[in-house]
Design an enzyme around this catalytic site. Sequence first.
Site, PDB file in Angstrom:
ATOM      1  N   SER A 276       3.685  42.569  26.005  1.00 32.35           N
ATOM      2  CA  SER A 276       4.064  41.994  24.714  1.00 32.35           C
ATOM      3  C   SER A 276       4.658  40.591  24.875  1.00 32.35           C
ATOM      4  O   SER A 276       4.023  39.745  25.482  1.00 32.35           O
ATOM      5  CB  SER A 276       5.036  42.967  24.039  1.00 32.35           C
ATOM      6  OG  SER A 276       4.997  42.776  22.675  1.00 32.35           O
ATOM      7  N   HIS A 431       0.910  50.049  20.747  1.00 34.57           N
ATOM      8  CA  HIS A 431       1.544  48.960  21.489  1.00 34.57           C
ATOM      9  C   HIS A 431       2.526  49.554  22.507  1.00 34.57           C
ATOM     10  O   HIS A 431       3.606  50.025  22.122  1.00 34.57           O
ATOM     11  CB  HIS A 431       2.275  48.112  20.441  1.00 34.57           C
ATOM     12  CG  HIS A 431       2.883  46.859  20.954  1.00 34.57           C
ATOM     13  ND1 HIS A 431       2.129  45.766  21.298  1.00 34.57           N
ATOM     14  CD2 HIS A 431       4.180  46.511  21.156  1.00 34.57           C
ATOM     15  CE1 HIS A 431       2.942  44.788  21.683  1.00 34.57           C
ATOM     16  NE2 HIS A 431       4.181  45.221  21.611  1.00 34.57           N
TER      17      HIS A 431
HETATM   18  C1  GTR Z   1       6.825  41.597  17.975  1.00 29.87           C
HETATM   19  C2  GTR Z   1       6.175  40.251  18.000  1.00 29.87           C
HETATM   20  C3  GTR Z   1       5.055  40.228  18.995  1.00 29.87           C
HETATM   21  C4  GTR Z   1       5.400  40.900  20.326  1.00 29.87           C
HETATM   22  C5  GTR Z   1       6.377  42.042  20.182  1.00 29.87           C
HETATM   23  C6  GTR Z   1       7.122  42.449  21.451  1.00 29.87           C
HETATM   24  O1  GTR Z   1       7.825  41.701  17.018  1.00 29.87           O
HETATM   25  O2  GTR Z   1       5.706  39.984  16.701  1.00 29.87           O
HETATM   26  O3  GTR Z   1       4.604  38.900  19.184  1.00 29.87           O
HETATM   27  O4  GTR Z   1       5.805  40.008  21.258  1.00 29.87           O
HETATM   28  O5  GTR Z   1       7.353  41.810  19.244  1.00 29.87           O
HETATM   29  O6  GTR Z   1       7.429  41.658  22.315  1.00 29.87           O
HETATM   30  O7  GTR Z   1       7.450  43.622  21.526  1.00 29.87           O
END
Ligand code: GTR
Length: 450
Positions: A276, A431
């Site tokens: 991420s 995710h």
């Molecule tokens: C979210 C963000 C993403 C990603 C994520 C993370 O809120 O929108 O770009 O980086 O966080 O790092 O878990």
Amino acid sequence: MKLRTLLSFTVFGLVAYMLTDPLTTDAQDANYDESKIPAYTLPDPLTFNDGSTVASSDDWETRRSEIVQLFKDHVFGAMPARSPETQRVVFKIFSESSIAFRVDPDDLESELVEAKLKEFDIVLGVDGSGKEHRIRMLLVLPGNDTTNTPVFLGYNFQGNHTVHSSKKISLSKVWNRDRECATALESTRGSKSSRWPLGLIVSKGYGVATVYYGDVDPDFDDEFQNGVHPLYPELQGREDNWTSIGAWAWGLSRMVDFFESIPDVDGSRVAVFGHSRLGKTSLWAGATDNRFRVVISNNSGCGGAALARRQIGETVKRINTVFPHWFCLQHKSYNDSVHEMPVDHHMLLAAIAPRPVYVASAQGDQWADPKGEFLAAFHASPVYRMLGLKGLGIAIDTDSENVESVQAPKMPVLGKRIGDRVGYHIREGKHDITRYDWEQFLSFSSRFLR
Ligand code: GTR
């Protein structure tokens, strides 16, 4: 206040918060419709800034430096210059112990592998007020007496103690991302262990090194007053200011300096990885420091592997607004004109060439635009081909090899890894980093780390 009144206020507050929280509403309101993507043309990684063509592999290092500079100027900001002084490593061992891991913790019949845990306190520098900036690294090594081990290096999100439940790992003592407490809670030990299959990694002969990312720079917008930023105040107050992603990437390079100074790790066989926002970071670290032998990003999305010009899921405007400290001031000027950026993120992957790069997506992570991550890997591939290597190396609707000039490749099937020097998979699920992801990282990297 009566309990029932308090409860209804709380529920009302929670619902109101969910409806107004920019993270929730923006994610719901974002465009997820491919047909609404504006027409776009990608900048060519194989054309120099002056319009001339990168004709041969001899030109590549010059063009690569141009691309890295473009990302410094327009996306991630400048970084402290390397010098023998900044690379001087000061550290001390904080703890050392032995441990054994199950290769599969869910299967008590699975093999038990011996490993060594070491914790190091590493000094990254002294800020203007004389305060030393230290980080604590957890190093997990296969066997009991290994030297020159190839390692996977990556940050964790909530403290080193969250990667495994062992009490031999010290609790994180700095700002905690979820709760602003000074020392992390005992109950959070091992809370992220599903993301760190240490037994599996160690059983293949690799080490793992991890640092809590907030140790290098706490992840909130404080105008760069904390973390490592006070070490280089001259890098602030400019359009290409040193950002948080820039600081985390710089921290990873300092960790390679550290590896080069200890016998346990082979500093020339380091795979850098991240999930991420930390996947955006691993790509930036890989582009700026060619000592990383393999570079891996997991679900890195906007600002990472995904093509910005697609404007699907998370957009440049949204990420710059919610996380202003991740990107430099200049990057904000593209909030409404992303097509004017002189780069797109296939060039971030290309800037790692000729070294191998791996991009991992998840089907349930549309916010990160899996298709945009795949297309970036695809459009980085011509650079590898020019260098005489195979990039993604996919053949599309034809039997021929390396059809990397086709404009609209189909998404690979779920759960099937593809690629050569540029690797890619998309799996089912959300995710996250799963054991499946790790199995792919390990098998992709083995060719280059052995
Ligand atoms: C979210 C963000 C993403 C990603 C994520 C993370 O809120 O929108 O770009 O980086 O966080 O790092 O878990």
